[in-house]
Scaffold this motif. Structure first.
Motif, mmCIF file in Angstrom:
data_model
loop_
_atom_site.group_PDB
_atom_site.id
_atom_site.type_symbol
_atom_site.label_atom_id
_atom_site.label_comp_id
_atom_site.label_asym_id
_atom_site.label_seq_id
_atom_site.Cartn_x
_atom_site.Cartn_y
_atom_site.Cartn_z
ATOM 1 N N PRO A 195 0.821 -1.211 0.000
ATOM 2 C CA PRO A 195 0.000 0.000 0.000
ATOM 3 C C PRO A 195 0.856 1.262 0.000
ATOM 4 C CG PRO A 195 0.106 -0.886 2.209
ATOM 5 C CD PRO A 195 0.895 -1.818 1.345
ATOM 6 N N ILE A 196 1.568 1.529 -1.099
ATOM 7 C CA ILE A 196 2.473 2.683 -1.108
ATOM 8 C C ILE A 196 1.851 3.882 -1.827
ATOM 9 C CG2 ILE A 196 4.604 1.354 -0.909
ATOM 10 C CD1 ILE A 196 4.931 1.356 -3.816
ATOM 11 N N ASP A 197 2.413 5.054 -1.529
ATOM 12 C CA ASP A 197 1.888 6.300 -2.081
ATOM 13 C C ASP A 197 2.855 6.981 -3.044
ATOM 14 O OD1 ASP A 197 -0.557 6.591 -0.213
ATOM 15 O OD2 ASP A 197 1.125 6.284 1.177
ATOM 16 N N TYR A 198 4.154 6.839 -2.768
ATOM 17 C CA TYR A 198 5.152 7.546 -3.565
ATOM 18 C C TYR A 198 6.299 6.615 -3.954
ATOM 19 C CZ TYR A 198 3.068 11.529 -1.090
ATOM 20 O OH TYR A 198 2.203 12.429 -0.529
ATOM 21 N N ILE A 199 6.850 6.902 -5.122
ATOM 22 C CA ILE A 199 8.114 6.286 -5.508
ATOM 23 C C ILE A 199 9.129 7.410 -5.657
ATOM 24 C CG2 ILE A 199 9.334 5.266 -7.474
ATOM 25 C CD1 ILE A 199 7.018 3.446 -7.922
ATOM 26 N N LYS A 200 10.290 7.252 -5.021
ATOM 27 C CA LYS A 200 11.355 8.232 -5.208
ATOM 28 C C LYS A 200 12.393 7.674 -6.162
ATOM 29 C CE LYS A 200 12.507 11.025 -1.894
ATOM 30 N NZ LYS A 200 12.972 11.626 -0.601
#
Ligand code: C2E
Ligand code: MG
Ligand code: MG
Ligand code: MG
Length: 274
Positions: A195-200
């Motif tokens: 359940p992730i929101d961002y990829i850096k």
């Protein structure tokens, strides 16, 4: 021991090694001292929304105000702290301090923005992580939506346990970001299931962007992949206008890097944003 055996080259080498070990054990002692005497500080690096140009968050980055050696970057002590287990205590200090600071800024009238903190592998695997984060949020009064934790691909190796932890963080309302994306043991599977929101996007790709066609292709592919999965993309290590233009033209969402600002102490952030 080394002295007894005289000038043998092998023995010299061994004694050099033990010097290193002594230096490391001194550093370890000093690290314990640092925890007790509050020698750590956080610097904060702004993250800018590409479309609006607005500040949307900060990444908290630890430094050690070492009594002899001056201000040390994490590269000088995080690895040691991971090896000797001190990282969990240090990491807890970071989460607490970052939440406190963000709440302080909000209370002082700053437009609310997110605060990202880096979790170490050990901290991520600590059994009380969830209750600790929950306790910090409650005590500081920071709305969980203004906290983001950064984990790396390698931390997610304990697949089922990681999903469990991340889901619990999500339930608290905390954001989740995959740091240094593309440099670790990537499994596209977790992009689907976590359940992730961002990829850096790791700065190693960004720094080569204008020189290496392969890096440019990888950056574009990461952005496309992330957007198709409904994730926002943060480019780290952006140093030039050319890199920013490229990233903007490929719809990268958020920029972090020296082009906008180095990581700064709280007081300097306040001069700019408060
Ligand atoms: P990271 O999380 O990938 O953080 C980004 C690093 O890139 C930071 O280095 C930042 O100062 C640097 N950076 C930002 N913009 C630019 C740029 O435009 N050009 C270049 N060349 N560098 C840029 P820093 O502060 O030395 O931190 C290094 C690493 O140490 C971090 O990488 C993170 O993995 C770790 N770290 C930092 N703070 C913490 C912490 O509180 N806890 C843990 N566990 N790790 C931390
Ligand atoms: Mg980070
Ligand atoms: Mg990073
Ligand atoms: Mg990085």
């Amino acid at each position: 021991q080394a002295k007894v055996q005289g000038k043998n080259r092998f023995v010299v080498h061994t004694s050099e090694l033990s010097d290193e070990m002594i230096a490391e054990s001194v550093l370890e002692m000093e690290l314990r001292h640092a925890i007790e005497h509050n020698e750590f500080v956080l610097h904060y690096q702004p993250q800018i929304h590409n479309v609006s140009g607005k500040l949307i968050g900060f990444e908290a980055l630890i430094r050690w105000q070492h009594p002899r050696l001056g201000l040390l970057a994490p590269g000088h002590f995080i690895k040691l702290a991971e090896e000797n287990g001190l990282i969990t205590q240090i990491g807890e200090w970071v989460v607490n301090e970052a939440c406190l600071q963000n709440k302080k800024w909000q209370d002082a009238g700053m437009t609310p923005v997110k605060m990202s903190v880096n979790l170490s592998t050990q901290q991520f695997l600590t059994r009380n992580l969830i209750s600790f984060v929950e306790e910090v949020l409650e005590r500081t009064g920071l709305d969980p939506k203004y906290l983001v934790v950064e984990i790396t691909e390698n931390m997610a190796m304990e697949y089922n346990y990681s999903i469990l932890v991340l889901k619990q963080l999500k339930e608290l309302g905390v954001g989740i970001s995959i740091d240094d994306f593309g440099t670790g043991y990537s499994s596209l599977n977790y992009l689907k299931n976590f359940p992730i929101d961002y990829i850096k996007i790791d700065k190693s790709f960004v720094s080569e962007l204008m020189k290496s066609e392969n890096d440019a292709i990888i950056v574009v592919a990461i952005i496309t992949l992330a957007h198709n999965l409904d994730l926002d993309v943060i480019a780290e290590g952006v140093e030039t206008e050319e890199q920013l233009d490229f990233l903007k033209s490929h719809n990268c969402d958020i920029t972090q890097g020296f082009l906008f600002s180095k990581p700064l102490p709280a007081a300097e952030i306040e001069n700019v944003y408060l």
